[in-house]
Design a protein around this motif. Structure first.
Motif, PDB file in Angstrom:
ATOM      1  N   ARG A 107      -5.632 -48.143  67.303  1.00 28.40           N
ATOM      2  CA  ARG A 107      -6.716 -47.994  68.286  1.00 28.40           C
ATOM      3  C   ARG A 107      -7.411 -49.337  68.531  1.00 28.40           C
ATOM      4  NH1 ARG A 107     -12.060 -44.950  67.319  1.00 28.40           N
ATOM      5  NH2 ARG A 107     -12.870 -44.883  69.426  1.00 28.40           N
ATOM      6  N   ASN A 108      -7.701 -50.045  67.459  1.00 25.36           N
ATOM      7  CA  ASN A 108      -8.365 -51.333  67.568  1.00 25.36           C
ATOM      8  C   ASN A 108      -7.464 -52.340  68.276  1.00 25.36           C
ATOM      9  OD1 ASN A 108      -9.224 -54.128  66.267  1.00 25.36           O
ATOM     10  ND2 ASN A 108     -10.990 -52.739  66.219  1.00 25.36           N
ATOM     11  N   ALA A 109      -6.186 -52.332  67.941  1.00 26.02           N
ATOM     12  CA  ALA A 109      -5.239 -53.252  68.578  1.00 26.02           C
ATOM     13  C   ALA A 109      -5.106 -52.947  70.066  1.00 26.02           C
ATOM     14  CB  ALA A 109      -3.885 -53.166  67.877  1.00 26.02           C
ATOM     15  N   ASP A 110      -5.100 -51.680  70.430  1.00 26.56           N
ATOM     16  CA  ASP A 110      -5.066 -51.314  71.847  1.00 26.56           C
ATOM     17  C   ASP A 110      -6.304 -51.844  72.569  1.00 26.56           C
ATOM     18  OD1 ASP A 110      -2.648 -49.992  71.592  1.00 26.56           O
ATOM     19  OD2 ASP A 110      -3.534 -47.979  71.594  1.00 26.56           O
ATOM     20  N   ARG A 111      -7.458 -51.673  71.970  1.00 27.81           N
ATOM     21  CA  ARG A 111      -8.712 -52.137  72.580  1.00 27.81           C
ATOM     22  C   ARG A 111      -8.726 -53.648  72.790  1.00 27.81           C
ATOM     23  NH1 ARG A 111     -13.421 -48.988  69.325  1.00 27.81           N
ATOM     24  NH2 ARG A 111     -13.239 -47.012  70.408  1.00 27.81           N
TER      25      ARG A 111
END
Length: 155
Positions: A107-111
């Motif tokens: 999720r953090n990498a997508d953001r």
């Protein structure tokens, strides 16, 4: 208890969740399902086993006469894993928390705009070696996305 069956089922369930996490298209729509049906089911399985085991309602299948469980001594912790039940429950604990960390990383990498091709190897390390995968992601974030304090906040 059929500890071997529980171990196999939870391992398979976690693997399916990891594959979905790593390769599902439109991950933003899939993540809540992986979170609740992945982490949630593993956590529920863990709770439904650890609580009755601690209460003495189910047998862990371990040898009689082993050292009592004790979280303050290495021998006591080793005793926890010296039975099929203890090893299975401990493994489910790892599966649930590693999947949770993997979801956070994805999720953090997508953001922050990391491509899936960068994420998949890191997710593999989170899956196989938990803290090393998290460390790799934190290093990646720190070195490529600006200020270190922003890279370590779980946003």
């Amino acid at each position: 208890m059929p500890w071997e069956n529980i171990f196999t089922w939870t391992n398979s369930w976690a693997l399916v969740c990891w594959l979905i996490l790593a390769f599902a298209p439109h991950r933003d729509r899939v993540l809540p399902y992986v979170f609740y049906l992945g982490c949630g089911v593993l956590a529920l399985t863990y709770a439904s086993l650890i609580l009755p085991l601690m209460a003495g309602w189910i047998d862990d299948g371990g040898p009689v006469g082993r050292a009592p469980a004790d979280f303050t001594k290495l021998s006591g912790v080793m005793s926890l894993f010296a039975s099929p039940g203890g090893a299975t429950i401990g493994w489910i604990h790892y599966l649930a928390f590693d999947l949770f960390v993997g979801i956070w990383v994805a999720r953090n990498a997508d953001r922050h705009g990391y491509l899936r091709i960068v994420q998949v190897p890191i997710l593999f390390f989170v899956f196989m070696l938990g803290p090393i995968g998290l460390l790799l992601y934190l290093i990646l974030r720190t070195t490529t996305k600006g200020k270190p304090e922003n890279s370590t906040l779980p946003s």
